[in-house]
Write a protein that holds these residues in place. Structure first.
Motif, short mmCIF file in Angstrom:
data_model
loop_
_atom_site.label_atom_id
_atom_site.label_comp_id
_atom_site.label_asym_id
_atom_site.label_seq_id
_atom_site.Cartn_x
_atom_site.Cartn_y
_atom_site.Cartn_z
N ASP A 274 0.78 -1.18 0.19
CA ASP A 274 0.12 -0.07 0.10
C ASP A 274 0.83 1.20 0.02
N ASP A 275 0.09 2.23 0.27
CA ASP A 275 0.97 3.54 0.28
C ASP A 275 2.01 3.67 1.33
N ARG A 276 1.84 2.85 2.17
CA ARG A 276 2.95 2.88 3.48
C ARG A 276 4.08 2.03 3.17
N GLY A 277 3.93 1.46 2.13
CA GLY A 277 4.88 0.42 1.46
C GLY A 277 4.91 -0.86 2.20
N VAL A 278 3.74 -1.44 2.63
CA VAL A 278 3.43 -2.82 3.25
C VAL A 278 2.18 -3.32 2.78
N ALA A 279 2.20 -4.60 3.07
CA ALA A 279 0.96 -5.34 2.57
C ALA A 279 0.66 -6.34 3.68
N ALA A 280 -0.43 -6.86 3.87
CA ALA A 280 -1.15 -7.82 4.86
C ALA A 280 -2.16 -8.60 4.18
N ARG A 281 -2.03 -9.85 4.36
CA ARG A 281 -2.95 -10.94 3.77
C ARG A 281 -3.57 -11.68 5.20
N ILE A 282 -4.81 -11.76 5.73
CA ILE A 282 -5.28 -11.68 7.05
C ILE A 282 -6.36 -13.27 6.77
N GLY A 283 -5.96 -13.95 7.79
CA GLY A 283 -6.88 -15.29 7.75
C GLY A 283 -7.39 -15.82 6.57
N ARG A 284 -8.67 -15.73 6.25
CA ARG A 284 -9.49 -16.37 5.35
C ARG A 284 -9.19 -15.88 3.96
N GLU A 285 -8.43 -14.70 3.74
CA GLU A 285 -8.04 -14.10 2.70
C GLU A 285 -6.80 -14.97 2.25
#
Length: 345
Positions: A274-285
């Protein structure tokens, strides 16, 4: 629709649940957070959050815990990146500073990450298919044993011990070495693979030097191919066992993904910062990857001519602000070290 106060209640629930591992009730929210309203009002807000499937009750008459959807809203809209403390920054510097080759630097990177966060740490090797072979060294150990050392212009160094049937004297070995060096030095890795593959298939018609070149070339092809393969360096697998209570089901799919790596490489490859330079994938994703029990957070780091990712994997109940900030800080520091190394060459 959830009100602004409702979102702040969600933030409080996520923070308290991560801190205490206990379901969060309206009374504890009133006691721990300055909302300035009654517990009954907070209960109404929590009911709306539950209607939106952002929180859930794990047991009858219990408090509430965030759902995967709730964590997603928290990460996207409510979680700022928590500034790292001076001690955390000093730990990163201590782990990563000092002259070293890329392999050792990446090992130290994952060790630093897992020590700072308590999660499984991962760092992806950058693709060096476009790198150039700057040096090839062959060391004769005698008896047909030799060490093959490959160095690229990006600083990547690899070595392998091989065995050939054809034993050469010192002069013959020097000729074989010169032949192989001429084929790869200055060539891009992909072109070097092509050139050495041709040598590996060439008919030497009983010539001992030609026989040795062909055998060494086969070893060299395997070594050069490792520069083009995606792979991960990992640390902290034991933390999964210590945090098994944070997983609703079995941790076996996570252990399997760690062992085989292909799943994690695919997942990390599809994550977009994202625009903060980080990404997250959570649980059921992560369900398409068989990792619906886990969350993965990543940030990109740069290598001259390439880009790869640093990441963490753990249960959905994790400290997202700290973990996201840590992977970003480590990725930035790693990029800086690799850039400085490139400029010093």
């Amino acid at each position: 629709m959830v009100s602004e106060r409702g979102l702040q209640v969600l933030r409080a629930i996520v923070q308290d649940y991560v801190d205490t591992r206990e379901p969060v009730g309206s009374k504890s929210i009133v006691e721990r957070h300055a909302f300035g309203v009654s517990a009954a009002t907070i209960r109404n807000d929590m009911a709306l959050l539950e209607d939106e499937e952002l929180i859930a009750a794990p047991h009858t008459s219990s408090g509430r815990v965030p759902t995967d959807k709730g964590y997603r809203v928290f990460v996207d809209h409510l979680a700022g990146l928590r500034p790292l403390s001076a001690a955390q920054r000093a730990a990163i510097t201590t782990f990563l500073d000092g002259p070293t080759d890329l392999d050792d630097l990446l090992v130290r990177t994952v060790r630093a990450l897992t020590q700072l966060t308590g999660q499984v740490a991962m760092v992806q090797y950058p693709s060096f298919a476009r790198a150039q072979v700057s040096h090839l060294e062959l060391v004769d150990l005698g008896g047909g044993r030799l060490v093959v050392i490959v160095v690229t212009d990006t600083g990547r160094v690899s070595q392998r011990v091989g065995v050939v049937r054809t034993v050469l004297d010192e002069g013959q070995f020097a000729v074989a070495k010169a032949t192989l060096r001429a084929a790869v030095t200055g060539a891009a890795v992909r072109d070097a693979v092509t050139a050495v593959s041709a040598l590996a298939e060439r008919d030497s018609v009983g010539d001992p030097i030609g026989d040795a070149v062909r055998e060494i070339a086969r070893i060299l092809v395997e070594e050069l191919e490792t520069f083009r393969q995606d792979r991960l360096v990992m640390a902290g697998t034991a933390t999964l066992a210590r945090r098994e209570a944070d997983f609703r089901g079995s941790i076996y799919p996570l252990l399997e993904a760690i062992e085989e790596q292909v799943t994690l490489l695919r997942l990390m490859g599809e994550m977009v910062a994202d625009d903060r330079g980080v990404a997250a994938r959570i649980g059921r994703e992560n369900e398409p990857y068989g990792l619906s029990e886990a969350s993965v957070v990543t940030s990109d780091y740069d290598v001259p001519g390439s880009r790869a990712r640093v990441g963490l994997m753990g249960p959905t109940r994790m400290d997202y602000p700290t973990n996201l900030a840590t992977v970003r800080a480590v990725a930035h520091y790693l990029s800086r070290l690799l850039d400085e190394d490139e400029k010093s060459r």
